[in-house]
Write a protein that holds these residues in place. Sequence first.
Motif, PDB file in Angstrom:
ATOM      1  N   GLY A   1      74.354  98.041  31.297  1.00  0.00           N
ATOM      2  CA  GLY A   1      74.429  97.979  32.709  1.00  0.00           C
ATOM      3  C   GLY A   1      73.154  97.390  33.237  1.00  0.00           C
ATOM      4  O   GLY A   1      73.282  96.465  34.196  1.00  0.00           O
TER       5      GLY A   1
ATOM      6  N   TYR B   1      73.250  93.365  32.668  1.00  0.00           N
ATOM      7  CA  TYR B   1      74.152  92.731  33.583  1.00  0.00           C
ATOM      8  C   TYR B   1      73.440  92.485  35.089  1.00  0.00           C
ATOM      9  O   TYR B   1      73.859  91.551  35.884  1.00  0.00           O
ATOM     10  CB  TYR B   1      75.481  93.070  33.449  1.00  0.00           C
ATOM     11  CG  TYR B   1      76.213  93.282  32.286  1.00  0.00           C
ATOM     12  CD1 TYR B   1      75.954  92.004  31.343  1.00  0.00           C
ATOM     13  CD2 TYR B   1      76.636  94.332  31.753  1.00  0.00           C
ATOM     14  CE1 TYR B   1      76.482  92.046  30.184  1.00  0.00           C
ATOM     15  CE2 TYR B   1      77.148  94.439  30.571  1.00  0.00           C
ATOM     16  CZ  TYR B   1      77.131  93.244  29.657  1.00  0.00           C
ATOM     17  OH  TYR B   1      77.581  93.185  28.357  1.00  0.00           O
TER      18      TYR B   1
ATOM     19  N   SER C   1      75.846  92.085  25.164  1.00  0.00           N
ATOM     20  CA  SER C   1      75.377  91.581  26.500  1.00  0.00           C
ATOM     21  C   SER C   1      74.933  90.159  26.696  1.00  0.00           C
ATOM     22  O   SER C   1      75.101  89.471  27.469  1.00  0.00           O
ATOM     23  CB  SER C   1      74.460  92.590  27.124  1.00  0.00           C
ATOM     24  OG  SER C   1      73.207  92.649  26.260  1.00  0.00           O
TER      25      SER C   1
ATOM     26  N   ARG D   1      67.861 105.612  33.989  1.00  0.00           N
ATOM     27  CA  ARG D   1      68.712 105.107  34.806  1.00  0.00           C
ATOM     28  C   ARG D   1      67.971 104.839  36.424  1.00  0.00           C
ATOM     29  O   ARG D   1      66.922 106.159  36.554  1.00  0.00           O
ATOM     30  CB  ARG D   1      69.973 105.848  35.262  1.00  0.00           C
ATOM     31  CG  ARG D   1      70.882 105.730  34.397  1.00  0.00           C
ATOM     32  CD  ARG D   1      72.203 106.439  34.815  1.00  0.00           C
ATOM     33  NE  ARG D   1      73.222 106.553  33.904  1.00  0.00           N
ATOM     34  CZ  ARG D   1      73.702 105.577  33.075  1.00  0.00           C
ATOM     35  NH1 ARG D   1      73.430 104.554  33.343  1.00  0.00           N
ATOM     36  NH2 ARG D   1      74.660 105.922  32.267  1.00  0.00           N
TER      37      ARG D   1
ATOM     38  N   LYS E   1      75.548 100.797  41.101  1.00  0.00           N
ATOM     39  CA  LYS E   1      75.107  99.374  40.526  1.00  0.00           C
ATOM     40  C   LYS E   1      73.665  99.609  40.188  1.00  0.00           C
ATOM     41  O   LYS E   1      73.545  99.153  39.054  1.00  0.00           O
ATOM     42  CB  LYS E   1      75.038  98.515  41.726  1.00  0.00           C
ATOM     43  CG  LYS E   1      74.311  97.087  41.486  1.00  0.00           C
ATOM     44  CD  LYS E   1      74.607  96.135  42.759  1.00  0.00           C
ATOM     45  CE  LYS E   1      73.600  94.776  42.460  1.00  0.00           C
ATOM     46  NZ  LYS E   1      73.703  93.994  43.624  1.00  0.00           N
TER      47      LYS E   1
ATOM     48  N   GLY F   1      72.755 101.044  36.936  1.00  0.00           N
ATOM     49  CA  GLY F   1      73.152 100.484  35.727  1.00  0.00           C
ATOM     50  C   GLY F   1      74.675 100.887  35.150  1.00  0.00           C
ATOM     51  O   GLY F   1      75.066 100.987  33.938  1.00  0.00           O
ATOM     52  N   LEU F   2      75.408 101.271  36.291  1.00  0.00           N
ATOM     53  CA  LEU F   2      76.738 102.018  35.800  1.00  0.00           C
ATOM     54  C   LEU F   2      77.699 100.996  36.133  1.00  0.00           C
ATOM     55  O   LEU F   2      78.637 101.352  36.545  1.00  0.00           O
ATOM     56  CB  LEU F   2      76.879 103.199  36.576  1.00  0.00           C
ATOM     57  CG  LEU F   2      75.975 104.392  36.308  1.00  0.00           C
ATOM     58  CD1 LEU F   2      76.175 105.404  37.129  1.00  0.00           C
ATOM     59  CD2 LEU F   2      76.213 104.688  34.719  1.00  0.00           C
ATOM     60  N   LEU F   3      77.415  99.662  35.920  1.00  0.00           N
ATOM     61  CA  LEU F   3      78.450  98.542  36.361  1.00  0.00           C
ATOM     62  C   LEU F   3      79.574  98.852  35.270  1.00  0.00           C
ATOM     63  O   LEU F   3      79.217  99.397  34.055  1.00  0.00           O
ATOM     64  CB  LEU F   3      77.931  97.243  36.101  1.00  0.00           C
ATOM     65  CG  LEU F   3      77.073  96.988  37.077  1.00  0.00           C
ATOM     66  CD1 LEU F   3      76.490  95.570  36.896  1.00  0.00           C
ATOM     67  CD2 LEU F   3      77.550  96.848  38.451  1.00  0.00           C
ATOM     68  N   ASP F   4      80.890  98.595  35.385  1.00  0.00           N
ATOM     69  CA  ASP F   4      81.948  98.528  34.475  1.00  0.00           C
ATOM     70  C   ASP F   4      81.723  97.455  33.451  1.00  0.00           C
ATOM     71  O   ASP F   4      81.688  96.419  33.729  1.00  0.00           O
ATOM     72  CB  ASP F   4      83.030  98.252  35.436  1.00  0.00           C
ATOM     73  CG  ASP F   4      84.443  98.142  34.602  1.00  0.00           C
ATOM     74  OD1 ASP F   4      84.294  98.377  33.457  1.00  0.00           O
ATOM     75  OD2 ASP F   4      85.429  98.003  35.089  1.00  0.00           O
ATOM     76  N   LEU F   5      81.443  98.022  32.195  1.00  0.00           N
ATOM     77  CA  LEU F   5      80.871  97.043  31.407  1.00  0.00           C
ATOM     78  C   LEU F   5      82.127  96.196  31.014  1.00  0.00           C
ATOM     79  O   LEU F   5      82.009  95.167  30.328  1.00  0.00           O
ATOM     80  CB  LEU F   5      80.555  97.845  30.091  1.00  0.00           C
ATOM     81  CG  LEU F   5      79.360  98.872  30.298  1.00  0.00           C
ATOM     82  CD1 LEU F   5      78.825  99.321  29.011  1.00  0.00           C
ATOM     83  CD2 LEU F   5      78.230  97.961  31.012  1.00  0.00           C
TER      84      LEU F   5
END
Length: 384
Positions: free
Chosen positions: A62, A65, A108, A321, A368, A371-375
Amino acid sequence: MPGPRGTVIVVGAGIAGLSTAWALERRGFQVSVFEQGPIPNPRATSYDDHRITRHAYGAHEGYAYLMPEAFAVYDRMFKETGTDHFDRSKVIYFLREEVGWYEPTVRSLTRMGSGFRDIPLTEVGERFPMVQTEGLTRAVETDEGGMLFPIRILTDLVIHLGNRGVRFHADSRVEEVDPEAGRVVANGREYRADHVVIAAGAWVNTLTPLLADTVVASRQAVMYLAPPPELARAWAAAPVLIDMGVDSGTYTLPPRRGTRLKIGDHVFTRAGDADGDRLATDDDVARLESAARLGYRDFDRYQVLERKICFYTVTRDDSERFAVRPWGRRAWVVSACSGHGFKLGPLVGDSVAAAIAGERAAEETIAKLAGLLDLAAPVPAPAA
Ligand SMILES: Cc1cc2nc3c(=O)[nH]c(=O)nc-3n(C[C@H](O)[C@H](O)[C@H](O)COP(=O)(O)OP(=O)(O)OC[C@H]3O[C@@H](n4cnc5c(N)ncnc54)[C@H](O)[C@@H]3O)c2cc1C
């Protein structure tokens, strides 16, 4: 006079606080920064010669990105403050055991279109004569990364913000924050604003109970070194080197733009008091020294110039996180966890400012920055 968008008190003049002040001021807020020491403060985590920035983040995908956007926010900041304090270089990773880093990193970097390649192990000794090649299982060269120069960045930010009317309160320790009223007490005096942002680094838990279950201060040691003379040229030209071995794990920043060679490790102590003594003991550097002996040839011939103690907050679990959350009606708490807070500081500050300005929902900002973006979603484009 309050800015047209309202007033904000920022507590802490490290990279998180100053970046938040920068991002708010440019959005039209009237910002005041309270700092318990001088500005910038040599005891702040942010205050150091250099910090690594990079795209390869291993299992913390996360965050990987977020990096294109993090680089873009720094670019914008450097344009506005007038000097680019980023030395671009490759970042080389040395793997000795399976640590679960390679596969998510390849995924990534490939998704972001960020260049990388294996270095044949037979070439490592020649290209990096300082590295202990025995026991290496893989060497990976990545293209996007390099070093940021924090003391210069903080200083430029302070000058820039002062020129733009940001009010600085040095030697002003905030003792109390009321997140509902937007009130802080510093040196026994009361101040009010529409919003308060707590960016107090390793001191965060002294000002709010919000993150007490999530983050803890961690005493960390780094060493500045003079390499043996025959390796001086190789070090002067070296990129950032990261050893991913279990026992040998270290990160090393080469001497550049007037800074010294520095080595540290990413092993958290989760202990210590940021207000306590900062004299580095043999115990503080024992693990780092033994790791360095495994990762570098002739490490005992390096001269130690300084052993330095600093603190950061780190999550109580291993997630690393970032904890960034609203607190009450008028406050936000920013805790740049682990060893990644400098490279992401301006992005964190810009994101919190965007949430305060109503440009983005709080929930989206929290997810966001954690780092919990939709991978599976497309990699976010860098902000214009
Ligand atoms: C050894 C080491 C190596 C690192 N390497 C990297 C790296 O390579 N790359 C990277 O991106 N990151 C790295 N980091 C992490 C990064 O430096 C930190 O995450 C970041 O600097 C934290 O910034 P901050 O603004 O949150 O905290 P700080 O810089 O500590 O700023 C907080 C400020 O708040 C002030 N303050 C606290 N309490 C109060 C109060 N009550 N009233 C008023 N002021 C207060 C403090 O005095 C301080 O100035 C490293 C950290 C360490 C320790």
